[in-house]
Design a protein around this motif. Structure first.
Motif, PDB file in Angstrom:
ATOM      1  N   LEU A  16       0.817  -1.213   0.000  1.00  0.00           N
ATOM      2  CA  LEU A  16       0.000   0.000   0.000  1.00  0.00           C
ATOM      3  C   LEU A  16       0.853   1.267   0.000  1.00  0.00           C
ATOM      4  N   GLU A  17       1.874   1.293   0.857  1.00  0.00           N
ATOM      5  CA  GLU A  17       2.701   2.491   0.979  1.00  0.00           C
ATOM      6  C   GLU A  17       3.759   2.574  -0.115  1.00  0.00           C
ATOM      7  N   GLY A  18       3.979   1.444  -0.818  1.00  0.00           N
ATOM      8  CA  GLY A  18       4.957   1.413  -1.885  1.00  0.00           C
ATOM      9  C   GLY A  18       4.326   1.599  -3.254  1.00  0.00           C
ATOM     10  N   PRO A  19       4.096   0.506  -4.010  1.00  0.00           N
ATOM     11  CA  PRO A  19       3.597   0.649  -5.387  1.00  0.00           C
ATOM     12  C   PRO A  19       2.229   1.304  -5.510  1.00  0.00           C
ATOM     13  N   VAL A  20       1.300   1.018  -4.585  1.00  0.00           N
ATOM     14  CA  VAL A  20      -0.033   1.628  -4.695  1.00  0.00           C
ATOM     15  C   VAL A  20       0.053   3.142  -4.536  1.00  0.00           C
ATOM     16  N   LEU A  21       0.761   3.592  -3.505  1.00  0.00           N
ATOM     17  CA  LEU A  21       0.905   5.031  -3.281  1.00  0.00           C
ATOM     18  C   LEU A  21       1.719   5.677  -4.394  1.00  0.00           C
ATOM     19  N   PHE A  22       2.711   4.971  -4.909  1.00  0.00           N
ATOM     20  CA  PHE A  22       3.522   5.486  -6.015  1.00  0.00           C
ATOM     21  C   PHE A  22       2.643   5.742  -7.240  1.00  0.00           C
ATOM     22  N   ILE A  23       1.776   4.796  -7.561  1.00  0.00           N
ATOM     23  CA  ILE A  23       0.894   4.941  -8.721  1.00  0.00           C
ATOM     24  C   ILE A  23      -0.063   6.119  -8.530  1.00  0.00           C
ATOM     25  N   ILE A  24      -0.621   6.248  -7.321  1.00  0.00           N
ATOM     26  CA  ILE A  24      -1.528   7.367  -7.049  1.00  0.00           C
ATOM     27  C   ILE A  24      -0.821   8.699  -7.275  1.00  0.00           C
ATOM     28  N   LEU A  25       0.389   8.830  -6.759  1.00  0.00           N
ATOM     29  CA  LEU A  25       1.128  10.081  -6.908  1.00  0.00           C
ATOM     30  C   LEU A  25       1.550  10.314  -8.356  1.00  0.00           C
ATOM     31  N   MET A  26       1.836   9.244  -9.083  1.00  0.00           N
ATOM     32  CA  MET A  26       2.156   9.383 -10.502  1.00  0.00           C
ATOM     33  C   MET A  26       0.955   9.936 -11.261  1.00  0.00           C
ATOM     34  N   VAL A  27      -0.237   9.407 -10.958  1.00  0.00           N
ATOM     35  CA  VAL A  27      -1.458   9.869 -11.628  1.00  0.00           C
ATOM     36  C   VAL A  27      -1.718  11.334 -11.288  1.00  0.00           C
ATOM     37  N   VAL A  28      -1.573  11.700 -10.012  1.00  0.00           N
ATOM     38  CA  VAL A  28      -1.771  13.089  -9.596  1.00  0.00           C
ATOM     39  C   VAL A  28      -0.773  14.011 -10.292  1.00  0.00           C
ATOM     40  N   GLY A  29       0.457  13.532 -10.455  1.00  0.00           N
ATOM     41  CA  GLY A  29       1.506  14.368 -11.036  1.00  0.00           C
ATOM     42  C   GLY A  29       1.455  14.514 -12.541  1.00  0.00           C
ATOM     43  N   ARG A  30       0.623  13.739 -13.203  1.00  0.00           N
ATOM     44  CA  ARG A  30       0.561  13.826 -14.668  1.00  0.00           C
ATOM     45  C   ARG A  30      -0.096  15.108 -15.144  1.00  0.00           C
ATOM     46  N   LYS A  31      -0.949  15.671 -14.316  1.00  0.00           N
ATOM     47  CA  LYS A  31      -1.652  16.896 -14.681  1.00  0.00           C
ATOM     48  C   LYS A  31      -1.093  18.058 -13.888  1.00  0.00           C
ATOM     49  N   GLU A  32      -1.018  19.196 -14.511  1.00  0.00           N
ATOM     50  CA  GLU A  32      -0.534  20.398 -13.822  1.00  0.00           C
ATOM     51  C   GLU A  32      -1.525  20.781 -12.724  1.00  0.00           C
ATOM     52  N   ARG A  33      -1.024  20.817 -11.501  1.00  0.00           N
ATOM     53  CA  ARG A  33      -1.885  21.123 -10.362  1.00  0.00           C
ATOM     54  C   ARG A  33      -1.224  22.182  -9.486  1.00  0.00           C
ATOM     55  N   GLY A  43       1.532  21.909  -3.844  1.00  0.00           N
ATOM     56  CA  GLY A  43       1.090  21.352  -2.576  1.00  0.00           C
ATOM     57  C   GLY A  43       0.107  20.208  -2.707  1.00  0.00           C
ATOM     58  N   VAL A  44      -0.563  20.085  -3.857  1.00  0.00           N
ATOM     59  CA  VAL A  44      -1.570  19.035  -4.021  1.00  0.00           C
ATOM     60  C   VAL A  44      -0.937  17.650  -3.915  1.00  0.00           C
ATOM     61  N   ALA A  45       0.183  17.437  -4.583  1.00  0.00           N
ATOM     62  CA  ALA A  45       0.837  16.129  -4.545  1.00  0.00           C
ATOM     63  C   ALA A  45       1.304  15.796  -3.125  1.00  0.00           C
ATOM     64  N   PHE A  46       1.880  16.771  -2.454  1.00  0.00           N
ATOM     65  CA  PHE A  46       2.373  16.537  -1.088  1.00  0.00           C
ATOM     66  C   PHE A  46       1.232  16.164  -0.156  1.00  0.00           C
ATOM     67  N   TRP A  47       0.146  16.929  -0.184  1.00  0.00           N
ATOM     68  CA  TRP A  47      -0.964  16.656   0.720  1.00  0.00           C
ATOM     69  C   TRP A  47      -1.720  15.389   0.336  1.00  0.00           C
ATOM     70  N   THR A  48      -1.688  15.021  -0.957  1.00  0.00           N
ATOM     71  CA  THR A  48      -2.250  13.732  -1.373  1.00  0.00           C
ATOM     72  C   THR A  48      -1.472  12.601  -0.725  1.00  0.00           C
ATOM     73  N   PHE A  49      -0.148  12.735  -0.712  1.00  0.00           N
ATOM     74  CA  PHE A  49       0.684  11.733  -0.040  1.00  0.00           C
ATOM     75  C   PHE A  49       0.335  11.651   1.442  1.00  0.00           C
ATOM     76  N   VAL A  50       0.247  12.784   2.106  1.00  0.00           N
ATOM     77  CA  VAL A  50      -0.055  12.806   3.537  1.00  0.00           C
ATOM     78  C   VAL A  50      -1.386  12.108   3.811  1.00  0.00           C
ATOM     79  N   SER A  51      -2.399  12.430   3.023  1.00  0.00           N
ATOM     80  CA  SER A  51      -3.723  11.862   3.235  1.00  0.00           C
ATOM     81  C   SER A  51      -3.746  10.356   2.968  1.00  0.00           C
TER      82      SER A  51
END
Length: 261
Positions: free
Chosen positions: A178-195, A198-206
């Motif tokens: 969960l904290e490895g590949p699953v979270l990595f994929i979530i952050l990759m998806v979030v990072g694909r679009k210009e946001r 702070g959005v990526a950081f707080w997504t990780f925290v949540s």
């Protein structure tokens, strides 16, 4: 399933011992260097290879110092007050993610100022490295047979040497996934679009807070603390506020960003 005996020391040179858990930290920091360097160049940030090395060094120090102090304060303060020299015995184990997060944030504030970057610009740049380090660290916990789960009758239960004769949840592997590949994929998806920053950081925290809160239901609580506030562990009490805070910040930043468009 009996956990095979894996020597926690993978290499001995005279009096020196090199442990798997320490190797996971080293691999995590090396991977972090290349990930940040690649992402900095992709985002056209004016950071040289030396700048990235400085950033990783500061963050590594923050993780290690914060993780150690966090474990002492959150999980075993009475013991270390009675045995203060044990504070420095890091080879005996005892690191806290939540303390490490505080340490890395403080280090990030310092290095962001030094490199003249916005803190959340730096945080979003580096956040993708966290799942790599977390996943490797949980594998190190599994190899060491530590931080094991609660007793289970599931067919994949593992008998840990330090956990008695009963099979237990391999909760380290649950967290590693969960904290490895699953979270990595979530952050990759979030990072694909210009946001907004702070959005990526707080997504990780949540997401980390949510995943850790969930897995703690399968993990054996720390023996010196047990359960706190009914069925909850210290890890859950520290993680659930992370989930709420991270989610709230993502919504606030996203809404604010839409207003300025």
């Amino acid at each position: 399933m009996q956990l095979p005996h894996i020597d926690p020391v993978f290499l001995r040179i005279g009096p020196l011992e090199f442990r798997w858990y320490g190797l996971m930290y080293i691999l995590g920091f090396i991977a972090a260097y290349f990930i940040v360097l690649r992402r900095a160049r992709k985002r056209s940030l004016l950071l040289s290879a030396d700048d990235v090395a400085d950033i990783i060094f500061y963050l590594a120090v923050g993780v290690i110092l914060g993780g150690r102090l966090g474990y002492i304060l959150f999980y075993n303060a009475p013991y270390y007050l009675e045995h203060p020299l044990k504070i420095f015995a890091v080879w005996e184990g005892g690191m806290s993610f939540h303390g490490g997060l505080i340490g890395v944030v403080l280090a990030g504030l310092l290095v962001a100022r030094k490199k003249r970057l916005g803190f959340f610009t730096l945080a979003d740049l580096c956040v993708l490295t966290a799942p790599v380090g977390l996943g490797l660290g949980r594998l190190g916990n599994f190899i060491n047979g530590e931080l094991y789960g609660r007793v289970t009758d599931m067919p994949w239960g593992v008998v840990f040497r330090e956990g008695g004769p009963m099979p237990r949840h391999p909760s380290q592997l649950y967290e590693a996934i969960l904290e490895g590949p699953v979270l990595f994929i979530i952050l990759m998806v979030v990072g694909r679009k210009e946001r907004p920053a702070g959005v990526a950081f707080w997504t990780f925290v949540s997401c980390y807070g949510l995943f850790r809160f969930f897995v703690e239901f399968f993990r054996e609580p720390d023996s010196q603390l047990g359960f706190i506030m009914g069925p909850f562990s210290m890890g859950q009490l520290l993680s659930f506020p992370m989930f709420l805070l991270g989610l709230a910040m993502v919504l606030i930043i996203t809404k604010k960003g839409k207003r300025t468009e």
